[in-house]
Scaffold this motif. Structure first.
Motif, PDB file in Angstrom:
ATOM      1  N   GLY A 242       0.788  -1.226   0.000  1.00  0.00           N
ATOM      2  CA  GLY A 242       0.000   0.000   0.000  1.00  0.00           C
ATOM      3  C   GLY A 242       0.815   1.269   0.000  1.00  0.00           C
ATOM      4  N   ASN A 243       2.121   1.148   0.107  1.00  0.00           N
ATOM      5  CA  ASN A 243       2.982   2.333   0.076  1.00  0.00           C
ATOM      6  C   ASN A 243       2.727   3.111  -1.223  1.00  0.00           C
ATOM      7  N   PRO A 244       2.512   4.435  -1.153  1.00  0.00           N
ATOM      8  CA  PRO A 244       2.175   5.194  -2.372  1.00  0.00           C
ATOM      9  C   PRO A 244       3.230   5.083  -3.473  1.00  0.00           C
ATOM     10  N   ASP A 245       4.497   5.111  -3.126  1.00  0.00           N
ATOM     11  CA  ASP A 245       5.538   4.985  -4.155  1.00  0.00           C
ATOM     12  C   ASP A 245       5.544   3.589  -4.763  1.00  0.00           C
ATOM     13  N   VAL A 246       5.298   2.587  -3.936  1.00  0.00           N
ATOM     14  CA  VAL A 246       5.212   1.215  -4.457  1.00  0.00           C
ATOM     15  C   VAL A 246       4.036   1.089  -5.415  1.00  0.00           C
ATOM     16  N   ARG A 247       2.870   1.646  -5.026  1.00  0.00           N
ATOM     17  CA  ARG A 247       1.709   1.589  -5.921  1.00  0.00           C
ATOM     18  C   ARG A 247       2.015   2.295  -7.243  1.00  0.00           C
ATOM     19  N   HIS A 248       2.651   3.449  -7.146  1.00  0.00           N
ATOM     20  CA  HIS A 248       3.017   4.175  -8.370  1.00  0.00           C
ATOM     21  C   HIS A 248       3.912   3.319  -9.252  1.00  0.00           C
ATOM     22  N   ASP A 249       4.913   2.671  -8.657  1.00  0.00           N
ATOM     23  CA  ASP A 249       5.885   1.911  -9.447  1.00  0.00           C
ATOM     24  C   ASP A 249       5.272   0.661 -10.062  1.00  0.00           C
ATOM     25  N   LEU A 250       4.304   0.061  -9.381  1.00  0.00           N
ATOM     26  CA  LEU A 250       3.621  -1.086  -9.977  1.00  0.00           C
ATOM     27  C   LEU A 250       2.767  -0.655 -11.165  1.00  0.00           C
ATOM     28  N   ASP A 251       2.212   0.553 -11.088  1.00  0.00           N
ATOM     29  CA  ASP A 251       1.390   1.067 -12.186  1.00  0.00           C
ATOM     30  C   ASP A 251       2.223   1.677 -13.310  1.00  0.00           C
ATOM     31  N   HIS A 252       3.433   2.181 -12.968  1.00  0.00           N
ATOM     32  CA  HIS A 252       4.287   2.857 -13.956  1.00  0.00           C
ATOM     33  C   HIS A 252       5.713   2.312 -13.851  1.00  0.00           C
ATOM     34  N   PRO A 253       5.945   1.059 -14.218  1.00  0.00           N
ATOM     35  CA  PRO A 253       7.262   0.440 -13.989  1.00  0.00           C
ATOM     36  C   PRO A 253       8.408   1.082 -14.753  1.00  0.00           C
ATOM     37  N   GLN A 254       8.120   1.828 -15.813  1.00  0.00           N
ATOM     38  CA  GLN A 254       9.198   2.432 -16.593  1.00  0.00           C
ATOM     39  C   GLN A 254       9.728   3.724 -15.975  1.00  0.00           C
ATOM     40  N   VAL A 255       8.947   4.325 -15.067  1.00  0.00           N
ATOM     41  CA  VAL A 255       9.375   5.584 -14.429  1.00  0.00           C
ATOM     42  C   VAL A 255       9.223   5.453 -12.916  1.00  0.00           C
TER      43      VAL A 255
ATOM     44  N   ARG B  30       6.979  -9.981  -7.591  1.00  0.00           N
ATOM     45  CA  ARG B  30       5.818 -10.866  -7.797  1.00  0.00           C
ATOM     46  C   ARG B  30       4.550 -10.048  -8.000  1.00  0.00           C
ATOM     47  N   ALA B  31       4.425  -8.948  -7.256  1.00  0.00           N
ATOM     48  CA  ALA B  31       3.248  -8.096  -7.428  1.00  0.00           C
ATOM     49  C   ALA B  31       3.225  -7.477  -8.810  1.00  0.00           C
ATOM     50  N   ARG B  32       4.391  -7.233  -9.353  1.00  0.00           N
ATOM     51  CA  ARG B  32       4.472  -6.662 -10.694  1.00  0.00           C
ATOM     52  C   ARG B  32       4.255  -7.713 -11.771  1.00  0.00           C
ATOM     53  N   ASP B  33       4.879  -8.882 -11.598  1.00  0.00           N
ATOM     54  CA  ASP B  33       4.817  -9.960 -12.593  1.00  0.00           C
ATOM     55  C   ASP B  33       5.259 -11.243 -11.905  1.00  0.00           C
ATOM     56  N   PRO B  34       4.351 -12.190 -11.673  1.00  0.00           N
ATOM     57  CA  PRO B  34       4.714 -13.405 -10.950  1.00  0.00           C
ATOM     58  C   PRO B  34       5.915 -14.143 -11.555  1.00  0.00           C
ATOM     59  N   ALA B  35       6.019 -14.168 -12.861  1.00  0.00           N
ATOM     60  CA  ALA B  35       7.145 -14.858 -13.490  1.00  0.00           C
ATOM     61  C   ALA B  35       8.457 -14.128 -13.200  1.00  0.00           C
ATOM     62  N   LEU B  36       8.413 -12.807 -13.229  1.00  0.00           N
ATOM     63  CA  LEU B  36       9.607 -12.028 -12.896  1.00  0.00           C
ATOM     64  C   LEU B  36       9.994 -12.269 -11.448  1.00  0.00           C
ATOM     65  N   GLY B  37       8.996 -12.315 -10.559  1.00  0.00           N
ATOM     66  CA  GLY B  37       9.282 -12.572  -9.161  1.00  0.00           C
ATOM     67  C   GLY B  37       9.924 -13.927  -8.955  1.00  0.00           C
ATOM     68  N   GLN B  38       9.454 -14.938  -9.676  1.00  0.00           N
ATOM     69  CA  GLN B  38      10.034 -16.270  -9.551  1.00  0.00           C
ATOM     70  C   GLN B  38      11.478 -16.279 -10.055  1.00  0.00           C
ATOM     71  N   TRP B  39      11.725 -15.603 -11.169  1.00  0.00           N
ATOM     72  CA  TRP B  39      13.088 -15.531 -11.716  1.00  0.00           C
ATOM     73  C   TRP B  39      14.016 -14.826 -10.728  1.00  0.00           C
ATOM     74  N   LEU B  40      13.533 -13.725 -10.165  1.00  0.00           N
ATOM     75  CA  LEU B  40      14.364 -12.971  -9.227  1.00  0.00           C
ATOM     76  C   LEU B  40      14.712 -13.825  -8.008  1.00  0.00           C
ATOM     77  N   GLU B  41      13.720 -14.532  -7.475  1.00  0.00           N
ATOM     78  CA  GLU B  41      13.965 -15.349  -6.290  1.00  0.00           C
ATOM     79  C   GLU B  41      14.946 -16.474  -6.583  1.00  0.00           C
ATOM     80  N   THR B  42      14.897 -17.004  -7.789  1.00  0.00           N
ATOM     81  CA  THR B  42      15.745 -18.139  -8.156  1.00  0.00           C
ATOM     82  C   THR B  42      17.143 -17.714  -8.551  1.00  0.00           C
ATOM     83  N   GLU B  43      17.261 -16.598  -9.266  1.00  0.00           N
ATOM     84  CA  GLU B  43      18.522 -16.247  -9.921  1.00  0.00           C
ATOM     85  C   GLU B  43      19.353 -15.180  -9.217  1.00  0.00           C
TER      86      GLU B  43
END
Length: 497
Positions: free
Chosen positions: A149-162, A209-222
């Motif tokens: 719920g952090n406002p910056d986190v919400r912003h980044d999930l909605d606007h991952p490029q900025v 994971r909140a942004r992309d479950p597959a990305l979250g799995q890759w990050l946790e593994t790699e």
């Protein structure tokens, strides 16, 4: 008087050590987020040591600032070619200045997040390190869960490029490396929290994971997240430090850093894309950091909390002043010996009694001038992590807890915002308003402070802790800090007979 820069290094006072390597030959290998005094006195210093040996020349640091206040540091360092002076302050008054040259650049992410992301996406960067403080990991103080719920986190999930947050910047850089078929970098926390690598892994993975479950799995593994224990007392640089450097050594440095002689870094050897040979310059590279970090958190850090509120209420304003008071020293050693140390597993290669005595010597260094106000700040991020686990373990084993309970009571008394002379206390804490509201009820509802479950869980329901806390709080109100300490030290002396 020369202003510090590449061009003036050869003209500095010969008492100032300068880089012995060609800075033009350095290439970046590390991005560090959160460039403050501690990073510059610790990680960057170790890298500078390696570079002076002709090693790690491909591990230069690129700083990244994320918080609005980082702009001033970025501007100060950019004006002097990212050089700065590290001044070691010895207890006898000796000053040992040296110029650190390990930093090559500093990017202010709010101005250009794309530049920071692409720098981390560069395959030359193999480590992204962090000193973002306990609060920078965005987790709930009791549950430990990532705050989506952090406002910056919400912003980044909605606007991952900025992105605005550290999480958004780092995860976007990792996403680009993954898309480009590049190996990930290691995320290396250098923050003073227990299991810092594990905390970083959980928080960055939760965001990904909140942004992309597959990305979250890759990050946790790699991605690797080594744990580390870091230690060096590094007070906030003051205008007097700038003036003294100019007066005594004839150099103009916009933002020097000062520190104590002691330094320690215990680092788990867990990296995915290589690392500098830190062990060559005194870093303890080990398989398991936990015994060392618990020692530091429960002895050094918790003792700072034991010192700061009682010391401030007793009229002291600096750690070294308080540690010249035998009463406070006896209280600190009593806490360390009888409450903190019993919760520790054996620490390989460490004599705990010598470590405890060394801590008192370090706290008493009159040249550091570490303020009690600094040690009292952000306690809601500190007490739950450093002292509450000691209380819980001692309650579970039947061990002593009355000194720890008294420290919590001294925090509650400090949070009332008025000292024993009736002067206002500037409480600095992310939960300031909530804490001060609870502390205002200390006399009418004396358990209100410890009934805050976010900070203390169910501790208020433990009769032995509650009674010890209430006795200390009442004594602080009725008799003051010194008389309360005299009682606590007297009790420990009786117990030793």
């Amino acid at each position: 008087m020369p202003a510090l820069s590449n061009a003036t290094l050869t003209r500095l006072d010969p008492r100032i050590a300068v880089p012995r390597y060609d800075r033009q030959a350095l290439t970046p290998g590390i991005v560090h987020i959160g460039v403050g005094g501690f990073h510059r006195a610790h990680q960057a210093m170790y890298l500078d040591e390696l570079m002076n040996r002709g090693e790690a020349l491909d591990w230069g640091i690129v700083g990244v600032g994320v918080m609005p206040g980082d702009r001033r540091m970025q501007e100060a360092l950019a004006a002097q070619d990212h050089l700065y002076t590290l001044v070691v302050k010895h207890p006898n008054g000796e000053r040992e200045p040296r110029v650190i040259g390990a930093m090559l650049d500093y990017l202010f992410a709010p101005d250009d997040p794309e530049a920071a992301i692409e720098r981390m996406a560069d395959p030359a960067i193999r480590i992204v390190s962090l000193t973002v403080t306990e609060g920078g990991y965005n987790f709930h103080p009791v549950s430990g869960e990532f705050d989506l719920g952090n406002p910056d986190v919400r912003h980044d999930l909605d606007h991952p490029q900025v992105p605005r947050s550290t999480f958004g910047l780092v995860v976007e850089a990792l996403a680009r490396r993954r898309e480009r078929g590049l190996a990930p970098f290691t995320i290396m926390s250098c923050d003073n929290i227990q299991g810092n690598g594990e905390v970083a892994r959980r928080m960055f993975t939760a965001f990904a994971r909140a942004r992309d479950p597959a990305l979250g799995q890759w990050l946790e593994t790699e991605v690797a997240f080594p744990n580390a224990m870091v230690d060096r007392i590094t007070p906030v640089s003051q205008p007097a430090d700038i003036e003294e450097l100019a007066r005594e050594f004839g150099v103009e440095d916009a933002w020097p850093v000062v520190c104590e002689p002691f330094t320690q870094w215990v680092l788990e050897d867990h990296f995915v894309s290589g690392r500098p040979s830190f062990e060559q310059v005194g870093v303890q590279v080990v398989e398991d950091v936990e015994p060392y970090e618990l020692m530091k958190l429960r002895l050094l850090n918790a003792s700072h909390q034991a010192l700061c509120y009682f010391g401030y209420l007793a009229g002291y304003r600096y750690a070294h002043e308080a540690c010249r008071d035998p009463l406070l020293v006896d209280f600190l050693l009593g806490y360390m010996r009888h409450e903190g140390s019993p919760t520790l597993a054996p620490v390989p290669g460490v004599d705990l009694e010598q470590y405890r005595l060394t801590l008192i010597e370090r706290f008493a260094n009159p040249e550091i001038k570490d303020t009690l106000a600094r040690l009292c700040a952000e306690s809601s991020d500190r007490i739950p992590k450093w002292l509450v686990p000691v209380i819980r373990e001692q309650l579970a084993t039947g061990g002593e807890i009355h000194r720890s309970a008294a420290v919590v009571a001294s925090w509650a008394r400090y949070a009332e915002g008025i000292d024993e002379q009736g002067q206002p206390i500037a409480v600095v804490d992310r939960l300031k308003d909530e804490l001060m509201a609870l502390a205002a009820a200390n006399r009418t509802q004396p358990t209100a402070f410890i009934e805050n479950r976010e900070l203390f869980g169910d501790l208020a329901e433990h009769e032995r802790f509650r009674e010890a806390y209430l006795a200390a709080l009442e004594s602080l109100h009725e008799r003051g800090a010194r008389a309360t300490l005299e009682t606590l030290v007297g009790e420990q002396a009786q117990g030793a007979e």
